[in-house]
Each structure stands twice: as C-alpha cells, then as structure tokens.
Design a protein around this motif. Structure first.
Motif, PDB file in Angstrom:
ATOM      1  N   ARG A  94       0.810  -1.215   0.000  1.00 22.87           N
ATOM      2  CA  ARG A  94       0.000   0.000   0.000  1.00 22.87           C
ATOM      3  C   ARG A  94       0.837   1.256   0.000  1.00 22.87           C
ATOM      4  O   ARG A  94       0.358   2.342  -0.240  1.00 22.87           O
ATOM      5  N   LYS A  95       2.129   1.077   0.260  1.00 22.50           N
ATOM      6  CA  LYS A  95       2.980   2.264   0.233  1.00 22.50           C
ATOM      7  C   LYS A  95       3.396   2.619  -1.181  1.00 22.50           C
ATOM      8  O   LYS A  95       3.948   3.683  -1.418  1.00 22.50           O
ATOM      9  N   SER A  96       3.195   1.694  -2.126  1.00 19.12           N
ATOM     10  CA  SER A  96       3.667   2.002  -3.477  1.00 19.12           C
ATOM     11  C   SER A  96       2.537   2.155  -4.482  1.00 19.12           C
ATOM     12  O   SER A  96       2.745   2.679  -5.565  1.00 19.12           O
ATOM     13  N   VAL A  97       1.340   1.672  -4.142  1.00 21.37           N
ATOM     14  CA  VAL A  97       0.252   1.706  -5.128  1.00 21.37           C
ATOM     15  C   VAL A  97      -0.898   2.545  -4.595  1.00 21.37           C
ATOM     16  O   VAL A  97      -1.210   2.510  -3.409  1.00 21.37           O
ATOM     17  N   VAL A  98      -1.514   3.305  -5.479  1.00 22.41           N
ATOM     18  CA  VAL A  98      -2.677   4.083  -5.074  1.00 22.41           C
ATOM     19  C   VAL A  98      -3.899   3.512  -5.788  1.00 22.41           C
ATOM     20  O   VAL A  98      -3.866   3.248  -6.987  1.00 22.41           O
TER      21      VAL A  98
ATOM     22  N   GLN B 162      -8.889  -5.524  -9.853  1.00 21.30           N
ATOM     23  CA  GLN B 162      -7.436  -5.286  -9.850  1.00 21.30           C
ATOM     24  C   GLN B 162      -6.781  -6.003  -8.669  1.00 21.30           C
ATOM     25  O   GLN B 162      -5.774  -6.689  -8.821  1.00 21.30           O
TER      26      GLN B 162
END
Lengths: 382, 577
Positions: free
Chosen positions: B103-107, B119
């Motif tokens: 969750r830190k890399s994808v929005v 998704q």
C-alpha cells in the motif's frame, strides 16, 4: 405481451396491488398501541422482580423484528385464519438470569414470569393469550397478534446497549424520530433465545435483518416488493403453501437475484418478479441456506410433501406469469389471470396494463465485464 | 422548466451524492463476476471465494473495510497451504492475512470500486501463482522479519559488524516505564540519553555475539517461531549451521546471568534471539558452579531454555542519515560552522543535523550570542524549556537529544570575537540575516582567500516575501559585497517589488525591541533552501550560487537563480582580484 408492472406497483396516488397489500393505518395504530402496552407490562414486571431479587432495577430492552422490521408486512389475505404478526423481542442482561457466560436459570422459569404477566394483561385487555415454543403470543384482534420472544445477552453488551440507547433516545427527542429500533446498538454475538423445550438456544435476529437491509442496498427496493408479491402469492394459496415460510421466500428471491447478476435484474416489477419466479421451482428443491449462517437451512421446516406441492405450485406460478407478461395481449385477460394468481387485491383496472409498448422485444442486458483498474504507483510523498 | 430549455447549470456547491451505497453495489458486481459470495454472517463487506479459481483454487475471504480504498481490501487465505507445497510467502503467520499489494507504493481508485476489486483480486492471483511456482522464494526471506517476532531492538552498529556487541536496556525519554533495547558495540550514542534521563550510566550491557549467517527463512510446516532451545537448534541446523551452539557458548562466556542474547546477522535482516533459562533451573549450582560446562548441560535439557525473537531496527548513523537521501551523499564527515541560531538558523541547524552534519567524525558547530526569549517562541525551533538559554547551546542540546549520534558543538560568543575558528571548517554558514555582520564576515573571508572555506549566506527579504541563499568561494564570482556594492545603493537582484515597504514592529512594553514580522513558515522555507545548497555543496553539485525562493508574489518578484560574476568596483573583493 402485457406490461403489468403498474398493476403491481405504482407511485403516487394511483391504485396498485402493493398498496392494497399495505396494512390499514387503523390496524397499524392498533398494533403499535398494543405493543406499547405489552412493553409497559413487561417493564413493570421485570422492574419489580429484579428489585426484589437483585436489589437493582433492570429494564428490558425491546426490538421489533420480523416483517415489521423488514417492511415486508402484508395485510393478511384470508382472515381468519391468517393474521398480521408483530414480533417484539424482549432483551435482558445475562446476570439477571444469574449466569455470566450462559444463563443458569432455565428458560422455563423466565417464561413463567412473562406468561403470568402477559396472561393477566390479556385478561384486562380482552386479548387471547397463547404459548409458542419460542414466545408468548397475544392475539389482539381477529386479524393480528403480537409475539414476544425472550432474549438474554451478556451484561457488558447490555450495558453498551443501554448507554447507546440512552444517547440515541436523547438524539431522537431532538430529531423526533422513532427510537424504538436502534438495531446497530444490539450486540450480534452471544444472543440467546429462550425456548420452552430446549432451554436457551443461540439465535440472533439481527443478522437476518442486517442481511436483508444489505440485500436491498444491493438490489434496490424492487427486491423488497418482489418479496411481498411472493408472500401475497403464498397467502392467497392457503393452505397449500402454509409451510413455505416468509424467510424462505425472501432468501429465494435474493438467491435468484444473485443468480441473475445485479445488472440483469429488471427494473420493471413484473419482469423482476418473472425472472425470480422462473428460478423459484429449482430453488425450492433446496437446499436453501440461511445467508447469515451457511450451516443452517431455511427450508428445513418443509416436509417432503409440502416441498413437492410448493415446487409444483411455483412451476404453475412461473408458467402463468410467463403467459401474462410474455404472451397476453388482452388487458382484461391479464387482470383476470393476475387476480387468479394473487387474489382480488389485484386492482380491477385494465388501464394499468400496457400492451402496446410491451411488444418491443426485450433486450436482455449483459453486464459489461469489469476490467481491472490499472496499477498506479504513488507519486506523492508524506 | 420549459421544454427545450437548457438544463440548469450545475452548482459548484451542490451536495456531493452519497457514493457508499453505489460503491457497495458495484463492489458486489465485481465480486459476483469472480464468483465470490457475500458473507452475511459477519457485519461489513466480506466476500468468500477462490483466488486463482481456474488454477490453484485457494479459498479466501476478502474484506473491504475502506470504501475510499486508502487501505486495500484485506485478503485472508482460509487454507494457506491449499494449492501450494507448504511455503507461501506473503502470508502473515497469525491469521492467514495475505500480503498482495504494497500500500505504500500503489494508489487505488476510490471512484472505480468495481475495477479496483478486480485489480486487487487479479494481483492476489498473480502473487499466489508466483509464490507457488517458487518465483517468490526470496520474498519469504525478505519478509522473514514479519514472521520472526513482534518485538524490536534498535541496532546501533554498522551493517557489516561481526563479533561481540552489547545489549543495553535504555531509557530514551523521561517515562520511567518506557525502556528501549539498544544493541551496540562498546558504547552507544544512545547511552547519552539514558544518562540524561536517569542521571545514571547504563550498566555494562549483556554480551550479544553477532554472527553472520546466510539469508534466513523457515518451513511453515515446522513449529514456528521457535519457543525453546531445542526448536531453535532444529531450525538453525538447517538455516544457519554456523550459528548452532552459539547460545550455549555465550552462556558459557558470561557469569551469573540467566539470560543471554545472540544476533543472527543475515542479508535479509538482523534477527535477535534472547535465551532465558527457565525458573526451576536458575539455581546457583546451575548458573555458577557448573557455568563452564553449561553448554553440555543445556544440551541435555534444551527445553529448559525459553527463546524470544526480536527484529533489529537499524539506528546507526549511516542508516539514519542516508536513508532519505537516495543516491545523494549526506553531510557525515563534514565540519560545518553555523553562525546564527535564530529562526532561520535554528531550523537550518535541525535540517543539517538530520542530513548527517556532525556524524561520521564530522562536526556541526553552532555560534550565537543571543538568548531565547518569549518573543522567539512563535517562530523558533525551540520552545519554553529553553527560555533564557543561549540559542546556540539550546539548539545543540535539543538536537543532541533528538540525534545522539552527532557531534554538535556550540559557542555563546559573537563570531566576530573568534574569527580565527572559521578557517577550521569545511563550510561556514551565516544565517544571522544581519547585513553588517555578513559584510564583515565577507570581508574577512575575501582577505583570507584562498585559505578559506566557502561561506553560505542565507536571509529573508522583506517581511519574509522571499528567501535567498548565496554561496561565496570562487574568486572569479561575486562575493557577498558584490551583491550590493553601495550600502545605500540598489541591490543587484531586486527581489522586492517597487514601492514595497517593509513592516517593522516594536513592543516596548514587552521588552521586545525592533523586529520584522514574518510567519514561521518563511523561516522554515529559507532554512530548506539553505540546506539544499549545503547538500549540493557536499555532492559537488553547486550549480547556482545565488538562489531565491519567492513566497509572497504580491510583494516580491521572481528572480532566476544564477552565478553572478565579480564586480570590479566591489570594495571587498575588487582590489584583491
């Protein structure tokens, strides 16, 4: 082809089947008044009893459940014997029943107190008092009764409930809304129902109610209306369908919607009912599970014989409704056949039937396939 | 409305429609498409179905508890071993929670709930397939820390350290209940804080040999995590045979203690083991008399030693001061002198310290002869605890607490009384904003060229309308005085718009002499600009020596950054060039 959706349901002042199924305002008022008397009687009974036994006053809490809570109640079709039914659960803290995890006092002792109080109330009010395995019943008129099931919940949960109810009561006074049924304050686990023969059994009426609220959220109010049409159909065909419970019909309607897929559930009431009716015979073959507890069957009460009859009647229902909606071009005939299916609360108004526009071919929609959203990396930082 | 008339314009402040119910419907559609069923037995949105439904068919529960999708749906594998041969990376051991998305890399898109669900499910399928096909064997090792323990220790050691370290239980703040385990070699800079908070030196510490081992992983089929010495040794035998017996050896090397630590330093992290001899065995006979042969004794009763695991969290200065700089070099090893610890200087001192100034044998020296007053509290780094402290001393004290690794010095004297020290630094910074002082410093610097370090001047113009940073070193380029040759003349770079008056204030009743009002944000921005220039200097990328930041466009112009040339008639450098 006949579009009979307006016969079933119309907005505004126009006559329709659904409006004819609504219970009369006087009946509703009468039931509410009786419910208040029952609640008052039990409040006083428990206040006196707990004061004497425990030294503190315990106030039971009440939650209306069943069709009143789901807003699927219909005016009974044949009175007698059919009656409107209001289920009003009474909730008490567990320690009142002298146990911490489970009540140690037998449910029968609990019933004894409630039965005695309600029997006395019935005498005063000129009602009939009766006992059912999981409740006390008060028949308040020829066409309606109130059932009072008794529940025990853990003290901590009861305290939470009390607190939330109090704050909600305060809010409700300002907002002038009915504070009786503050369901989300009710704990969902560890609710025990008093049973005359099996003592205490796990049973949580809220789960079913939550399921129905969520199901309506997904499929819209048409699902609630279809449930009422199905109940009306059942009630009209007494005594053949007496064993088909309301909850069974509701779950079947929901499962049929699930099977169709939400984008395929028609917006027209007649078509929605037809799509569900098509699936009803197969669904009634069972098994039909409680959506909130896949280990429990809601068709469990159906005997083999009743089931056979129900499936048979459902097949006829489907065939007849198909004839009306897809093959009938005569409004008069459509009304006649609908009346045979649902009884004479079908409004006798041929102008509600639209056979001209109905000739358009029905295009069955296919849900567009949902593609995954593309992966988007983060570009901002905290 | 008349037929044919255009629809009423959509009001900009119309109520935003309730989206949650619609999201719930669309989410239901997405799950239906994947043959997931809503689980109505629980409150909230929970769906039950199969991940990778045509292949591995792994049963899972997907819970959507955030319709804004700030948190991705939580996926729990109800049978984590289904379809796999045991090791499934990304499954957290406690409850089968499946880690499929960072969750830190994808929005995720809250406006497309259905597509987002698909998704996430497709992503989970992929991670699961990769895991089972062994493509993610390294992941298990990468995530090993997540399986090892819930406890953490601060590690104040360079990454390659091997040999004997010490475990200290320290108090890093005033709360006597709050203790932190710090592992270091010999003395740790965190001990300073312990001393400050307890007025006592920390104890000698417990021996903790650091043993280099290969990447650590585990077999989820075996009991995990190890709870006693027998289980630990069983696992070590497979994963890190060179560490086998090190607990026993450590016990044999220490006296009296019933507790012992070791650290398995692997490429995938540093994992600590604390071994404690169970109560019934804590007899003098066992702990003292037979200490020499304790290894053999423990070998016979391995279950008598209880094991706890801790994950090492790096807190050494190399890590702390480089983590946030990416490919850039930090300020470690540099000797930096900061003159002026007011609002700009205070923030700048903090920025420099956090960039590693004073680490790695370097030094950060703060100079100021002023005291912190009530008037400063509204826009200074420091607050009430430092009232009446000298500003340089206070900043050094505060930063020393925050970052005990650093060597931060201070001087309470005016820099003009100790000009000779300037030459001992690699970089001097003048954050006083006092023009006369800057001119004097510049004069001294120019005279001492070429044996003089670069000086960075930083100040605010107007009422904080713009910040300026100017680095002077190169004799061919401008010195500070070249920016305004005549004191009463025009500035070379006119940031302030014509006719803009500078608002000054004076609260005599409060003992507050002449000052220029501007908000704290402007000072912090100026400090930011200056810190950037210092980092560029440290990375040999000085680019523009004159830079500005326009913050109030009503009163200040934007001026391009540049490298202004020397002015021949400059009274400071003109003659000497």
């Amino acid at each position: 082809m006949a579009n009979v959706s307006k016969v079933l349901h119309a907005s505004g002042d126009a006559a329709c089947f659904l409006k004819n199924l609504n219970i009369a305002d006087t009946d509703r008022a009468c039931l509410m008044e009786a419910r208040e008397k029952v609640r008052d009687c039990l409040r006083k009974t428990f206040a006196a009893l707990t004061k004497q036994e425990l030294g503190v006053t315990v106030h039971p809490r009440f939650f209306t459940q069943g069709s009143f809570a789901y807003r699927t109640i219909n005016d009974p079709c044949w009175t007698p014997p059919q009656q409107m039914d209001l289920d009003d659960g009474a909730y008490l803290p567990m320690t009142f029943i002298q146990g911490v995890q489970r009540p140690s006092v037998a449910a029968t002792a609990f019933f004894k107190v409630v039965d005695a109080a309600l029997e006395k109330l019935a005498k005063e009010e000129g009602w009939q008092f009766g006992k059912k395995p999981t409740c006390s019943r008060l028949v308040i008129s020829s066409n309606s009764h109130i059932d009072v099931p008794l529940y025990a919940i853990p003290d901590a949960e009861f305290e939470k409930l009390e607190k939330q109810m109090k704050s909600f009561d305060a809010m409700a006074r300002d907002a002038r809304v009915d504070s009786d049924d503050r369901w989300d304050a009710l704990p969902s686990d560890c609710v025990l129902l008093a049973h005359r023969e099996h003592d205490w059994i796990s049973s949580d009426p809220r789960k079913i109610r939550d399921w129905f609220v969520e199901a309506i959220k997904i499929y819209g109010p048409v699902l609630r209306r279809v449930c009422r049409y199905l109940k009306a159909w059942r009630d009209h065909h007494r005594p053949h369908l007496d064993d088909v419970s309301s909850i069974l019909l509701m779950v079947c309607a929901f499962e049929a919607c699930e099977d169709l897929g939400r984008p395929n559930v028609p917006g027209r009431d007649d078509l929605a009912l037809l799509r569900i009716a098509e699936r009803l015979p197969r669904l009634l073959e069972g098994p039909v599970y409680n959506p909130t507890d896949r280990d429990e069957r809601v068709d469990g009460r159906l005997s083999a014989a009743s089931r056979r009859i129900a499936i048979d009647m459902a097949k006829k229902f489907d065939a007849e409704l198909t004839e009306i909606v897809e093959k009938c071009f005569d409004p008069e005939e459509a009304i006649e056949r609908l009346t045979a299916l649902f009884g004479d609360r079908i409004p006798d108004q041929i102008d509600l039937v639209d056979v001209t526009k109905a000739a358009h071919a029905e295009i069955r929609s296919h849900a567009p396939r949902i593609a995954a959203a593309p992966t988007v990396g983060k570009s901002t930082s905290a | 409305m008349l037929r044919g008339s255009p629809p009423p314009p959509r009001s900009a402040n119309r109520p935003v429609p309730e989206r949650d119910d619609d999201s719930v419907r669309r989410i239901h559609d997405a799950f239906s498409q994947r043959n997931f069923r809503r689980d109505f037995s629980r409150r909230g949105l929970h769906y039950i179905g199969l991940l990778d439904e045509t292949g591995l068919k792994v049963p899972a529960v997907v819970s959507v508890d955030d319709l804004d999708f700030i948190r991705p749906p939580v996926i729990c594998l109800t049978d984590p071993e289904a379809g796999s041969k045991g090791q499934v990376p990304h499954v957290l051991r406690s409850d089968g929670t499946f880690c499929y998305l960072d969750r830190k890399s994808v929005v995720l898109d809250r406006y497309k709930p259905a597509e987002t669900i698909i998704q996430c499910l497709e992503r989970a399928d992929q991670v699961l397939r990769d895991a089972v096909r062994g493509r993610l064997v390294d992941d298990l090792a990468e995530e090993f820390g997540g399986y090892w323990s819930d406890g953490e220790v601060l590690v104040d050691l360079p990454p390659s350290f091997e040999g004997d370290a010490k475990v200290h239980i320290l108090r890093l703040d005033r709360d006597p209940e709050h203790k932190t385990i710090v592992v270091s070699h010999d003395k740790t800079s965190f001990a300073k804080l312990h001393r400050r908070n307890t007025v006592k030196d920390p104890g000698p510490g417990i021996l903790c040999p650091i043993i280099l081992v290969p990447p650590l992983s585990f077999d989820p089929k075996l009991p995990w995590p190890p709870k006693d010495l027998a289980q630990l040794n069983g696992w070590l035998k497979k994963m890190a045979p060179n560490a086998l017996g090190s607990i026993e050896a450590a016990f044999a090397r220490t006296k009296d203690l019933h507790i012992q630590w070791i650290c398995l330093s692997a490429p995938n992290g540093r994992f600590f083991v604390s071994a404690e001899i169970a109560k019934p065995y804590r007899t003098p006979e066992f702990l003292k008399n037979r200490r020499a042969s304790i290894a053999r004794t423990l070998d016979r009763i391995p279950a008598a030693v209880e094991i706890s695991g801790y994950v090492g969290v790096p807190a050494d200065e190399g890590y702390v001061f480089s983590r946030n700089l990416g490919h850039m070099k930090n300020l470690a090893g540099k000797r930096i002198l900061l003159i002026g610890c007011g609002t700009v200087g205070g923030f700048l001192a903090q920025h420099l310290a956090q960039s590693g100034a004073g680490a790695g044998g370097g030094r950060l020296m703060l100079v100021d002869d002023d005291e912190l007053q009530g008037a400063n509290l509204g826009r200074h780094l420091l607050g009430a605890p430092y009232l009446t402290w000298n500003k340089a001393e206070a900043c050094a004290d505060f930063l020393g607490q925050q970052l005990p690794h650093l060597d931060i010095g201070f001087s309470c004297d005016s820099i003009m009384k100790q000009l000779a020290i300037l030459q001992r630094y690699d970089l001097c910074i003048d954050a006083t904003g006092e023009e006369a002082l800057s001119i004097a410093l510049n004069d001294y610097a120019v005279r001492k060229r070429p044996d003089f370090p670069p000086i960075l001047y930083t100040w605010l113009e107007g009422n904080g309308a713009a910040a300026v940073g100017f680095m002077s070193h190169d004799p061919d380029l401008a010195c500070f005085k070249c920016l305004k040759v005549e004191l009463a003349g025009e500035k070379r770079f006119r940031l302030l718009r014509e006719g803009v008056e500078i608002e000054t204030a004076r609260n005599l009743a409060c003992g507050d002499a002449h000052y220029i009002p501007f908000p704290v944000s402007r000072a912090a921005s100026a400090a930011g600009l200056a810190c950037d220039m210092v980092l560029d200097w440290a990375n040999n990328g000085e680019r523009h020596r004159w830079r500005s930041l326009t913050m109030d466009h009503r009163t200040a112009n934007e001026v391009k950054d540049g490298n202004p040339k020397r002015v021949v008639k400059c009274p400071a450098c003109g003659g000497s060039a």
